[in-house]
Scaffold this active site. Structure first.
Site, PDB file in Angstrom:
ATOM      1  N   HIS A  14      29.209   1.332  30.575  1.00 34.22           N
ATOM      2  CA  HIS A  14      28.508   2.623  30.455  1.00 34.22           C
ATOM      3  C   HIS A  14      28.823   3.588  31.574  1.00 34.22           C
ATOM      4  O   HIS A  14      28.236   4.680  31.611  1.00 34.22           O
ATOM      5  CB  HIS A  14      26.992   2.412  30.441  1.00 34.22           C
ATOM      6  N   LYS A  49      17.775  15.360  31.901  1.00 35.90           N
ATOM      7  CA  LYS A  49      18.554  14.139  32.122  1.00 35.90           C
ATOM      8  C   LYS A  49      18.278  13.675  33.537  1.00 35.90           C
ATOM      9  O   LYS A  49      17.650  14.398  34.310  1.00 35.90           O
ATOM     10  CB  LYS A  49      20.050  14.420  31.951  1.00 35.90           C
ATOM     11  N   ARG A  50      18.747  12.470  33.892  1.00 30.09           N
ATOM     12  CA  ARG A  50      18.581  12.050  35.271  1.00 30.09           C
ATOM     13  C   ARG A  50      19.272  13.037  36.212  1.00 30.09           C
ATOM     14  O   ARG A  50      20.238  13.696  35.841  1.00 30.09           O
ATOM     15  CB  ARG A  50      19.161  10.642  35.478  1.00 30.09           C
ATOM     16  N   LYS A  59      26.201  15.311  37.143  1.00 31.72           N
ATOM     17  CA  LYS A  59      25.637  16.039  35.996  1.00 31.72           C
ATOM     18  C   LYS A  59      25.492  17.533  36.301  1.00 31.72           C
ATOM     19  O   LYS A  59      25.233  18.332  35.422  1.00 31.72           O
ATOM     20  CB  LYS A  59      24.298  15.426  35.596  1.00 31.72           C
ATOM     21  N   THR A  76      23.658  11.078  25.678  1.00 29.36           N
ATOM     22  CA  THR A  76      22.978  10.898  24.389  1.00 29.36           C
ATOM     23  C   THR A  76      21.950  12.005  24.180  1.00 29.36           C
ATOM     24  O   THR A  76      21.603  12.318  23.049  1.00 29.36           O
ATOM     25  CB  THR A  76      22.281   9.522  24.319  1.00 29.36           C
ATOM     26  N   LYS A 105      20.705  14.328  20.810  1.00 28.53           N
ATOM     27  CA  LYS A 105      19.322  14.596  20.376  1.00 28.53           C
ATOM     28  C   LYS A 105      19.110  16.089  20.187  1.00 28.53           C
ATOM     29  O   LYS A 105      18.520  16.545  19.201  1.00 28.53           O
ATOM     30  CB  LYS A 105      18.328  14.051  21.417  1.00 28.53           C
TER      31      LYS A 105
HETATM   32  C1  26Q Z   1      23.243  -1.363  39.094  1.00 26.47           C
HETATM   33  C2  26Q Z   1      23.063  -2.230  40.154  1.00 26.47           C
HETATM   34  C3  26Q Z   1      21.885  -2.261  40.864  1.00 26.47           C
HETATM   35  C4  26Q Z   1      20.864  -1.390  40.504  1.00 26.47           C
HETATM   36  C5  26Q Z   1      21.038  -0.509  39.438  1.00 26.47           C
HETATM   37  C6  26Q Z   1      22.230  -0.491  38.735  1.00 26.47           C
HETATM   38  C7  26Q Z   1      22.405   0.444  37.605  1.00 26.47           C
HETATM   39  C8  26Q Z   1      21.295   0.818  36.851  1.00 26.47           C
HETATM   40  C9  26Q Z   1      21.406   1.671  35.793  1.00 26.47           C
HETATM   41  C10 26Q Z   1      23.632   0.962  37.230  1.00 26.47           C
HETATM   42  C11 26Q Z   1      23.738   1.828  36.159  1.00 26.47           C
HETATM   43  C12 26Q Z   1      22.632   2.189  35.420  1.00 26.47           C
HETATM   44  C13 26Q Z   1      22.656   3.105  34.292  1.00 26.47           C
HETATM   45  C14 26Q Z   1      23.701   3.675  33.762  1.00 26.47           C
HETATM   46  C15 26Q Z   1      23.574   4.611  32.646  1.00 26.47           C
HETATM   47  O1  26Q Z   1      22.475   4.972  32.222  1.00 26.47           O
HETATM   48  N1  26Q Z   1      24.684   5.082  32.075  1.00 26.47           N
HETATM   49  C16 26Q Z   1      24.626   6.020  30.972  1.00 26.47           C
HETATM   50  O2  26Q Z   1      24.716   5.276  29.763  1.00 26.47           O
HETATM   51  C17 26Q Z   1      24.538   6.109  28.636  1.00 26.47           C
HETATM   52  C18 26Q Z   1      24.507   5.222  27.411  1.00 26.47           C
HETATM   53  O3  26Q Z   1      25.775   4.702  27.164  1.00 26.47           O
HETATM   54  C19 26Q Z   1      25.630   7.150  28.565  1.00 26.47           C
HETATM   55  O4  26Q Z   1      25.356   8.016  27.488  1.00 26.47           O
HETATM   56  C20 26Q Z   1      25.689   7.951  29.855  1.00 26.47           C
HETATM   57  O5  26Q Z   1      26.801   8.822  29.837  1.00 26.47           O
HETATM   58  C21 26Q Z   1      25.776   7.003  31.045  1.00 26.47           C
HETATM   59  O6  26Q Z   1      25.693   7.729  32.253  1.00 26.47           O
END
Ligand code: 26Q
Length: 751
Positions: A297, A483-484, A489, A591, A595
């Site tokens: 992702h 979004k976050r 972004k 995503t 929406k």
């Molecule tokens: C990793 C290690 C330790 C702590 C946290 C994490 C961590 C947590 C969450 C690493 C990544 C995430 C989240 C990533 C994420 O939300 N990616 C998004 O995924 C969506 C669904 O596929 C995409 O639409 C977005 O583009 C992408 O940013």
């Protein structure tokens, strides 16, 4: 499902003297009793979605809709003098950060909706993603005590708990099952950690970061905890029936790893098979490869998990051993394939004393997918370029999708009713029907669509008034960036663009400007300083603009607090324009863009993630694409110098200068200066303006002004919006889940 009986039961609930919480519990429990009767048995073959995040949002209205009783329930309780909308107070189940967690929720919804046996496995956090409020424009975080409302939609399965062993403690994993309602009733199984105080910490908090490079012991424990609980359950249940004929395991199970966060599941699987059941290591790997699949992702280096091998060995010695053994096994395979030494190094499971979890995932998975065309191309050509050469058949693209049940039927009943009137109800299960008929494109249809959009905008304005105490300019263009908060972004670029427009407006350079509201919603990871500074900056810009008489009624900036799934439901339905302005190459898919599109917003966006596919399907002339492409950035990256740009463009300099010339105050934190330094000097290992904010700013402003000009012709602008809504079928997660079922999970035959 006995709908009549359920309605009967609902009618019998008395509202007398009961508060929201009590009624919520009672109505939900009555529904659950009915659901329990129909809860689907597992299928012969099932797919399992392993994810540390499930961002479910509020279950109540969605579940009643799926049970087919939402509208009746509204009337039943209205008659008793209770407005069901009061239950909007109920907290979301926010067991996820953003895109990846919400995607997991959408996929569960779609799978149940179309009858695919997909079961979710994750963690039952005591506290979900923090609640956010602003104090003097700064983000403040509060614990998300979602269970204070009770948890009527879960069933605790005491008898199915398991002990999970770490070197220094043993933890009990107690499953809680949530029904996922649709054509089938699937299960989301979330494990709660119980035992000593230390043990219980494992399921206390969701990691509130959507990326991190810190090796955190607790994170490793969380990942292993739920992955191991899941794999142990599946293997033990299997053994009861088939004994140790593990080569049959993949005939009954497909496991989907939602990013590397669940890769320990594969390690635990290898450990169990080789150590407890004495399967040969090579055979175990073969079976794993037919069982596990991995979705990537993100390509942000800071989000790629690498765990210090010593650290892992300290709490999970056997797992560390297995991963080391996997490295040896992999090397042998690579040598046999004649891989170059440098290539072997690139694909290594263990690198400089750390486990590269993405490489583990790539090695043990049968199928690996990216989440939009461009993203899959990037992982195949860059991130996993070497592996893609040696294992080309593993890689495929499955562009993300969103569930139209929550993101259209539930959040936009008015547009749904309009579709029902024109297309019949079939579109609800097959969104393709919306674009097959050109009939719904006459002027009169566009007018009806526009009338719905107006209603949704009024509802949004009313909601914002209630939540924030702010009155939005009615009938303005509503432009949303929700979004976050992350530098890539580029919310900061939007802040600059808004400032540019503000200065031009004040100078009388935009005489025909249509009134515009910029709506922001975003949470920043608690430790991400620059993201927090951007929030403060946006709030400062908003404060200045919103009190300026010179632009009153013309320009307004509103940053809503605690943006969450429920807020999103209002914003995606009530926005005219969707901002998707990530630096090309950085947003895997996005995503939120889907929406907003599905609800008829036009996109102002870069050629990044799924934006490309959105513009392709809705038509380039119905969207506003701007900015540098991946190719262009590749070409200029090495010689890029943002300072040169501002020297030649005073209008750009004027806005970036506001970070350091006292126009806005950061309350003495130094946050604004830090943002300025990141743009012109570089920050951490990044070169100046790593995300090309300065580079793309000018074309961004032009795109926003083009929207503003086009909006003057209301009819043709509404038509653009409608074209987006009608061509959103591809972005239904029903399509995405079907693709996984067919190409990845081997669930192409009805189960
Ligand atoms: C990793 C290690 C330790 C702590 C946290 C994490 C961590 C947590 C969450 C690493 C990544 C995430 C989240 C990533 C994420 O939300 N990616 C998004 O995924 C969506 C669904 O596929 C995409 O639409 C977005 O583009 C992408 O940013």
């Amino acid at each position: 499902m006995n709908r009549e009986k359920l309605l009967d039961q609902l009618k019998r609930i008395s509202t007398e003297g009961k508060g929201t919480k009590e009624l919520y519990g009672e109505i939900s429990r009555v529904c659950m009793d009915e659901i329990k009767r129909d809860w689907s048995k597992k299928s012969v073959k099932n797919a399992y979605y392993l994810s540390v995040e499930f961002l479910m949002g509020r279950m109540f209205f969605n579940n009643l809709m799926e049970l087919g009783v939402l509208n009746e329930a509204r009337s039943i309780f209205a008659e008793k003098g209770f407005d069901l909308n009061r239950l909007e107070e109920i907290e979301d189940a926010a067991l996820g950060n953003g895109g990846l967690g919400r995607l997991a929720a959408c996929y569960l919804d779609s799978a149940a909706g179309i009858g695919v046996p997909l079961q979710g496995y994750g963690i039952r956090y005591r506290y979900g993603l923090f609640r956010q409020r602003f104090e003097n424009g700064f983000q403040r975080e509060e614990a998300d005590d979602w269970l204070k409302w009770g948890d009527p939609w879960s069933v605790r399965r005491e008898s199915e708990k398991r002990e999970i062993r770490f070197a220094d403690m043993t933890v009990t994993a107690v499953p809680y099952d949530m029904p996922i309602i649709g054509k089938r009733i699937n299960t989301l199984r979330l494990f709660q950690a119980e035992g000593s105080a230390e043990a219980e910490k494992i399921s206390e908090y969701l990691y509130p970061a959507d990326d991190t490079d810190e090796g955190k012991l607790l994170r490793i424990r969380q990942e292993y905890f739920f992955s191991a609980a899941c794999v142990r359950e599946l293997v033990e249940e299997f053994v009861k029936v088939y004994g140790s004929r593990f080569f049959k395991f993949p005939e009954y199970h497909a496991l989907q790893l939602n990013d590397t966060h669940a890769v320990f599941a594969a390690a635990e699987f290898l450990r169990l098979l080789t150590q407890e059941y004495k399967v040969a290591f090579g055979d175990a790997v073969k079976i794993a490869r037919k069982t596990f699949n991995y979705t990537n992702h993100t390509i942000l280096p800071e989000a790629l998990e690498c765990w210090d091998a010593e650290l892992v060995a300290r709490i999970l010695p056997e797992i560390a051993m297995i991963l080391k053994r996997l490295q040896v096994f992999a090397s042998r395979e690579w040598k046999a394939k004649g891989c170059l030494v440098s290539d072997q190094l690139d694909m290594s499971v263990m690198k400089s004393g750390r486990f590269a979890m993405a490489n583990v995932a790539v090695f043990v998975s049968g199928r690996i997918n990216g989440v939009a065309e461009i993203h899959t191309r990037i992982i195949k050509e860059k991130l996993f370029a070497v592996a893609a050469r040696y294992y080309p058949d593993k890689f495929l693209n499955i562009t993300n999708g969103i569930t139209q049940r929550r993101w259209l039927m539930l959040c936009n009943e008015e547009l749904s009713a309009l579709y029902d009137k024109n297309f019949g109800r079939g579109w609800r299960e097959d969104l393709d029907l919306l674009s097959l008929r050109d009939a719904f494109q006459r002027d009169a249809d566009v007018a009806e669509f526009a009338a719905v959009k107006r209603i949704k905008k009024q509802q949004l304005a009313e909601y914002v008034r209630k939540r924030e105490g702010i009155a939005l300019i009615p009938d303005a263009i509503y432009i949303a960036q929700v979004k976050r908060l992350h530098e890539y972004k580029r919310q900061l670029m939007t802040a600059f663009a808004v400032l540019r427009i503000y200065y031009d407006l004040k100078a009388g350079k935009l005489p025909d400007f249509s009134p515009t509201v910029f709506l922001f919603g975003a949470k920043a990871a608690s430790g991400y300083r620059r993201a927090k500074a951007i929030i403060k900056y946006l709030n400062a810009v908003a404060e200045t603009i919103n009190v300026d008489e010179a632009v009153r009624g013309k320009l307004q900036v509103v940053f809503v607090q605690n943006y969450d799934v429920s807020y999103a439901e209002k914003i995606v339905a009530g926005s005219d324009v969707s901002l998707q302005v990530s630096t090309a190459g950085f947003e895997a898919s996005g995503t939120g863009n889907m929406k907003l599109m599905m609800n008829g917003a036009v996109t102002v966006g870069t050629m990044d993630g799924a934006n490309i596919e959105i513009a392709e399907r809705a038509g380039l002339n119905n969207n506003y694409i701007f900015g540098a492409t991946v190719t262009e950035l590749g070409r200029i990256r090495n010689d890029y110098n943002p300072s040169e740009i501002v020297q030649n463009k005073p209008a750009v300099k004027r806005v970036t200068d506001t970070l350091v010339n006292g126009t806005f105050s950061d309350g003495g934190t130094g946050g604004f200066a830090e943002l300025h330094a990141a743009l012109f000097e570089g920050a951490s290992w990044h070169k100046p303006d790593h995300y090309f904010v300065v580079y793309d700013l000018e074309s961004y402003v032009q795109a926003l002004l083009a929207v503003n000009r086009d909006y003057r012709n209301a009819e043709s602008f509404s038509r653009k919006q409608l074209m987006n809504a009608l061509h959103s079928a591809f972005f239904s997660s029903d399509r995405a889940v079907k693709t996984y079922a067919n190409l990845v999970w081997g669930l192409d035959r009805p189960q």
